[in-house]
Every structure is written in C-alpha cells, then in structure tokens.
Design a protein around this motif. Structure first.
Motif, PDB file in Angstrom:
ATOM      1  N   GLU A 102       8.221   2.275  83.544  1.00 41.98           N
ATOM      2  CA  GLU A 102       9.243   2.015  82.600  1.00 41.98           C
ATOM      3  C   GLU A 102       9.758   3.362  82.791  1.00 41.98           C
ATOM      4  O   GLU A 102       9.113   4.788  83.336  1.00 41.98           O
ATOM      5  CB  GLU A 102       8.885   2.545  81.125  1.00 41.98           C
ATOM      6  CG  GLU A 102       9.940   2.220  80.299  1.00 41.98           C
ATOM      7  CD  GLU A 102       9.810   2.012  78.591  1.00 41.98           C
ATOM      8  OE1 GLU A 102       9.552   1.034  78.394  1.00 41.98           O
ATOM      9  OE2 GLU A 102       9.267   3.332  78.303  1.00 41.98           O
ATOM     10  N   THR A 103      11.251   4.122  83.115  1.00 40.05           N
ATOM     11  CA  THR A 103      11.877   5.242  82.968  1.00 40.05           C
ATOM     12  C   THR A 103      12.948   5.700  82.489  1.00 40.05           C
ATOM     13  O   THR A 103      13.234   4.321  81.756  1.00 40.05           O
ATOM     14  CB  THR A 103      11.997   5.459  84.330  1.00 40.05           C
ATOM     15  OG1 THR A 103      12.963   6.791  84.672  1.00 40.05           O
ATOM     16  CG2 THR A 103      13.329   4.757  84.546  1.00 40.05           C
ATOM     17  N   ASP A 104      13.137   6.633  80.944  1.00 34.59           N
ATOM     18  CA  ASP A 104      13.855   6.604  80.272  1.00 34.59           C
ATOM     19  C   ASP A 104      13.934   7.857  80.579  1.00 34.59           C
ATOM     20  O   ASP A 104      14.124   9.144  81.089  1.00 34.59           O
ATOM     21  CB  ASP A 104      13.197   6.818  78.981  1.00 34.59           C
ATOM     22  CG  ASP A 104      12.312   7.803  78.972  1.00 34.59           C
ATOM     23  OD1 ASP A 104      12.442   8.772  78.555  1.00 34.59           O
ATOM     24  OD2 ASP A 104      10.390   7.132  79.220  1.00 34.59           O
ATOM     25  N   ILE A 105      15.669   8.255  79.374  1.00 38.59           N
ATOM     26  CA  ILE A 105      16.326   9.211  79.373  1.00 38.59           C
ATOM     27  C   ILE A 105      16.614   9.947  78.214  1.00 38.59           C
ATOM     28  O   ILE A 105      16.994   9.318  77.959  1.00 38.59           O
ATOM     29  CB  ILE A 105      17.134   9.823  80.602  1.00 38.59           C
ATOM     30  CG1 ILE A 105      18.273  11.188  80.623  1.00 38.59           C
ATOM     31  CG2 ILE A 105      18.768   8.986  79.825  1.00 38.59           C
ATOM     32  CD1 ILE A 105      17.595  11.562  81.358  1.00 38.59           C
ATOM     33  N   GLN A 106      16.537  11.146  77.982  1.00 40.27           N
ATOM     34  CA  GLN A 106      16.711  11.691  76.586  1.00 40.27           C
ATOM     35  C   GLN A 106      17.478  12.437  76.213  1.00 40.27           C
ATOM     36  O   GLN A 106      17.096  13.372  76.552  1.00 40.27           O
ATOM     37  CB  GLN A 106      14.946  11.536  75.838  1.00 40.27           C
ATOM     38  CG  GLN A 106      14.394  10.612  76.819  1.00 40.27           C
ATOM     39  CD  GLN A 106      14.537   9.408  75.264  1.00 40.27           C
ATOM     40  OE1 GLN A 106      14.641   8.536  75.729  1.00 40.27           O
ATOM     41  NE2 GLN A 106      15.215   9.283  73.476  1.00 40.27           N
ATOM     42  N   TYR A 107      18.045  12.858  74.980  1.00 42.66           N
ATOM     43  CA  TYR A 107      18.971  13.800  74.387  1.00 42.66           C
ATOM     44  C   TYR A 107      17.718  14.564  73.077  1.00 42.66           C
ATOM     45  O   TYR A 107      17.093  13.258  72.688  1.00 42.66           O
ATOM     46  CB  TYR A 107      20.066  13.751  73.363  1.00 42.66           C
ATOM     47  CG  TYR A 107      20.000  14.961  72.283  1.00 42.66           C
ATOM     48  CD1 TYR A 107      21.312  15.676  73.463  1.00 42.66           C
ATOM     49  CD2 TYR A 107      20.282  14.268  71.287  1.00 42.66           C
ATOM     50  CE1 TYR A 107      21.651  17.221  72.253  1.00 42.66           C
ATOM     51  CE2 TYR A 107      20.027  15.120  70.060  1.00 42.66           C
ATOM     52  CZ  TYR A 107      21.348  17.181  71.098  1.00 42.66           C
ATOM     53  OH  TYR A 107      22.137  17.762  70.173  1.00 42.66           O
ATOM     54  N   ALA A 108      17.310  15.642  72.954  1.00 41.43           N
ATOM     55  CA  ALA A 108      16.269  16.149  72.484  1.00 41.43           C
ATOM     56  C   ALA A 108      17.118  17.511  71.578  1.00 41.43           C
ATOM     57  O   ALA A 108      16.846  18.513  72.333  1.00 41.43           O
ATOM     58  CB  ALA A 108      15.354  16.582  73.387  1.00 41.43           C
ATOM     59  N   ASP A 109      17.324  17.208  70.730  1.00 44.01           N
ATOM     60  CA  ASP A 109      16.634  18.186  69.961  1.00 44.01           C
ATOM     61  C   ASP A 109      16.101  18.539  69.541  1.00 44.01           C
ATOM     62  O   ASP A 109      15.365  18.720  68.398  1.00 44.01           O
ATOM     63  CB  ASP A 109      18.611  18.425  68.693  1.00 44.01           C
ATOM     64  CG  ASP A 109      18.923  18.914  67.794  1.00 44.01           C
ATOM     65  OD1 ASP A 109      18.221  20.137  68.029  1.00 44.01           O
ATOM     66  OD2 ASP A 109      19.047  18.802  65.953  1.00 44.01           O
ATOM     67  N   ILE A 110      15.030  19.425  69.939  1.00 43.50           N
ATOM     68  CA  ILE A 110      14.375  20.381  69.701  1.00 43.50           C
ATOM     69  C   ILE A 110      14.411  22.231  69.994  1.00 43.50           C
ATOM     70  O   ILE A 110      14.468  22.652  70.908  1.00 43.50           O
ATOM     71  CB  ILE A 110      12.831  19.882  70.346  1.00 43.50           C
ATOM     72  CG1 ILE A 110      12.782  18.365  70.247  1.00 43.50           C
ATOM     73  CG2 ILE A 110      11.724  20.597  70.035  1.00 43.50           C
ATOM     74  CD1 ILE A 110      11.726  17.634  71.785  1.00 43.50           C
ATOM     75  N   GLY A 111      13.237  22.768  68.515  1.00 42.58           N
ATOM     76  CA  GLY A 111      13.741  24.333  68.974  1.00 42.58           C
ATOM     77  C   GLY A 111      14.432  24.882  68.521  1.00 42.58           C
ATOM     78  O   GLY A 111      14.279  25.937  68.075  1.00 42.58           O
ATOM     79  N   GLY A 112      15.679  24.318  68.144  1.00 39.53           N
ATOM     80  CA  GLY A 112      16.656  25.250  66.888  1.00 39.53           C
ATOM     81  C   GLY A 112      17.319  26.146  68.145  1.00 39.53           C
ATOM     82  O   GLY A 112      17.366  26.265  68.502  1.00 39.53           O
ATOM     83  N   ASP A 113      17.631  27.304  66.504  1.00 36.17           N
ATOM     84  CA  ASP A 113      18.459  28.359  67.188  1.00 36.17           C
ATOM     85  C   ASP A 113      17.633  29.339  67.481  1.00 36.17           C
ATOM     86  O   ASP A 113      17.929  29.946  66.217  1.00 36.17           O
ATOM     87  CB  ASP A 113      19.742  28.245  66.918  1.00 36.17           C
ATOM     88  CG  ASP A 113      20.552  29.588  67.037  1.00 36.17           C
ATOM     89  OD1 ASP A 113      20.156  30.118  68.391  1.00 36.17           O
ATOM     90  OD2 ASP A 113      21.862  29.825  66.767  1.00 36.17           O
ATOM     91  N   ASN A 114      16.688  30.514  68.489  1.00 32.63           N
ATOM     92  CA  ASN A 114      16.012  31.143  68.075  1.00 32.63           C
ATOM     93  C   ASN A 114      16.798  32.496  68.483  1.00 32.63           C
ATOM     94  O   ASN A 114      17.022  32.590  69.440  1.00 32.63           O
ATOM     95  CB  ASN A 114      14.889  31.171  68.968  1.00 32.63           C
ATOM     96  CG  ASN A 114      13.991  29.796  68.874  1.00 32.63           C
ATOM     97  OD1 ASN A 114      13.889  28.916  67.550  1.00 32.63           O
ATOM     98  ND2 ASN A 114      13.651  29.388  69.697  1.00 32.63           N
ATOM     99  N   ASN A 115      16.267  33.245  67.555  1.00 36.06           N
ATOM    100  CA  ASN A 115      17.363  34.435  67.649  1.00 36.06           C
ATOM    101  C   ASN A 115      16.372  35.814  67.230  1.00 36.06           C
ATOM    102  O   ASN A 115      15.567  35.652  66.508  1.00 36.06           O
ATOM    103  CB  ASN A 115      18.201  34.609  66.856  1.00 36.06           C
ATOM    104  CG  ASN A 115      19.094  36.250  67.083  1.00 36.06           C
ATOM    105  OD1 ASN A 115      18.135  36.789  67.084  1.00 36.06           O
ATOM    106  ND2 ASN A 115      20.742  36.182  66.822  1.00 36.06           N
ATOM    107  N   PHE A 116      15.508  36.495  68.305  1.00 41.65           N
ATOM    108  CA  PHE A 116      14.911  37.494  67.738  1.00 41.65           C
ATOM    109  C   PHE A 116      15.138  38.534  67.552  1.00 41.65           C
ATOM    110  O   PHE A 116      15.836  39.313  68.324  1.00 41.65           O
ATOM    111  CB  PHE A 116      13.747  37.701  68.826  1.00 41.65           C
ATOM    112  CG  PHE A 116      13.147  35.755  69.080  1.00 41.65           C
ATOM    113  CD1 PHE A 116      11.745  35.586  68.292  1.00 41.65           C
ATOM    114  CD2 PHE A 116      13.527  35.855  70.720  1.00 41.65           C
ATOM    115  CE1 PHE A 116      11.547  34.109  69.289  1.00 41.65           C
ATOM    116  CE2 PHE A 116      12.409  34.141  71.105  1.00 41.65           C
ATOM    117  CZ  PHE A 116      12.267  33.889  70.167  1.00 41.65           C
ATOM    118  N   GLY A 117      15.763  38.696  66.662  1.00 39.93           N
ATOM    119  CA  GLY A 117      15.562  40.086  66.203  1.00 39.93           C
ATOM    120  C   GLY A 117      17.395  40.375  66.897  1.00 39.93           C
ATOM    121  O   GLY A 117      17.673  41.992  67.148  1.00 39.93           O
ATOM    122  N   GLY A 118      17.725  39.466  67.561  1.00 39.00           N
ATOM    123  CA  GLY A 118      19.206  40.156  68.178  1.00 39.00           C
ATOM    124  C   GLY A 118      18.732  40.313  69.469  1.00 39.00           C
ATOM    125  O   GLY A 118      19.452  40.229  70.947  1.00 39.00           O
TER     126      GLY A 118
END
Length: 227
Positions: A102-118
């Motif tokens: 099987e093969t697949d392709i995925q959209y992944a909203d993983i990790g969020g918007d990471n901002n390390f103090g700018g």
C-alpha cells in the motif's frame, strides 16, 4: 363353437387390446421433476486492487527541549492535529493469510506554530508525508488483522525546525479492516513514523535531527472485484 363365432371373438379381443393401448398412450407421463439448479455463492476474498481515503490524528513524539548555545533552553510548542489523505494498494490472499502493498499520501497538521522567544519561528502548517508499505495479515472471513511497515518520506517538523527538503525514513504499524460488502471495506490503523532530517539544513542547535510522530486514522476503501 362355429368358425364364425370364433372369428368374431378374435376380432373383439384385438379391438379391445388396441383401444386399451391407445388410451394408455394418451395418459400423462409421471416422472420426477428435474433437480433445481443452484448457483454457487462466491467465497469472499481479499485479493484485488483497492483505492480509498483516510482521516485521523497525528502527534509529535520528539523531545521538545531545545538548547541554543549562548541563548538558552526552550520548549517547543508541539501540538497534535489533523491527518488525512488517500491510499491505493493491492492484496493477495493465500488461505487465511493476506499479503499486500500500500502507498499513501497525507496532509499533516502536526507540530503547531513554534516560536522560541523570537529566535526561531517554525510554521509547519504545510507539513505532509507519504509511505510505501508492505502489509501482512490473517483473515477471518471478512475481518483482517494485519501488521504493516516500510518506507516513509515527507516534510514534517521535528518540534523546532522544518527542513525544506524531503526527509526519508521508515514506518511501522498495525491495523484491522472489515469488508461490509464485496467491494466496500473500512479500517482503523496506527502508525509510528520516523523521518531523518538533513543535518545541513538544521541550525546550530543541540537538538534532535529526526522527526518522530504517531498517527491513528480510520479509512474507507473501494475494492475492485477479483471474481
């Protein structure tokens, strides 16, 4: 008895015999009815090509503590999110065993918007990944329990940085699938995915150079008939 009387009796006997035979020929013939023809019911098989869609939830499993020399230690704002896409595959059943790919392709909203103090701003809202996997399972008529594993690739944040290059790694998982009809099946599947990041694309940070995440998803497949 006279010869005339004998001739008359013989004529009557022949006439009676002919009449009885003719009457018997007119009677309907009684015989056993033909046996009904019963069409064989085809046995369900997992063998065949299929296509489908899936949707579920993914979450980053990396250690989020990031050390930036001369700046400090930061914790990435990792978040789980929606995962969804499509798949195509082929199964071949041998007795109770089912082998497939099987093969697949995925959209992944993983990790969020990471901002390390700018210091770093990592928006991985466009993350995606795909897999090419073998499937090995045991069928219980219309139910299938299977293990799966193989190649993984994509662009997914590792908790503090997303490379612009496609990362390559591996995946392992398991699932269960059930055929509601000869052509329509549904599955629930879990995957662990590990993608190696390119060190040349990473900033000088004492952090991990790989992306690890888990996925739990449900899928719906249309199986093309193999009869």
């Amino acid at each position: 008895m006279s010869n005339g009387l004998k001739a008359l009796l013989a004529a009557l006997t022949v006439t009676t015999a002919l009449g009885t035979a003719a009457h018997a020929a007119d009677l309907p013939v009684r015989s056993a009815p033909p046996a009904p023809i019963v069409a064989a019911v085809p046995v369900f098989t997992w063998t065949g090509f299929y296509v489908g869609v899936n949707a579920g939830y993914g979450w980053n499993t990396n250690d989020d503590d990031v050390v930036i020399p001369g700046v400090g230690t930061f914790e990435a704002d990792d978040e789980g999110g929606f995962v969804g896409g499509g798949q195509i595959g082929y199964n071949y059943q041998i007795g109770s065993f089912v082998l497939g790919v099987e093969t697949d392709i995925q959209y992944a909203d993983i990790g969020g918007d990471n901002n390390f103090g700018g210091v770093l701003d990592d928006d991985d809202s466009d993350s995606w990944f795909g897999t090419v996997r073998a499937r090995v399972g045991v069928a219980f008529d219309r139910a299938l329990i299977y293990a799966t594993g193989g190649l993984a690739y994509g662009e997914v944040s590792n908790g503090f940085y997303t490379s612009d290059d496609v990362s390559v790694g591996w995946t392992l998982g398991a699932g269960v699938e059930y055929a509601f009809t000869d052509n329509l099946t549904a599955k629930v599947e879990g995957l662990y995915v590990n993608l190696e990041q390119d060190d040349d694309d990473l900033p000088v940070i004492a952090g991990r150079d790989e992306t690890e995440f888990g996925v739990v998803r449900a899928g719906l497949n249309y199986k093309f008939s193999s009869y």
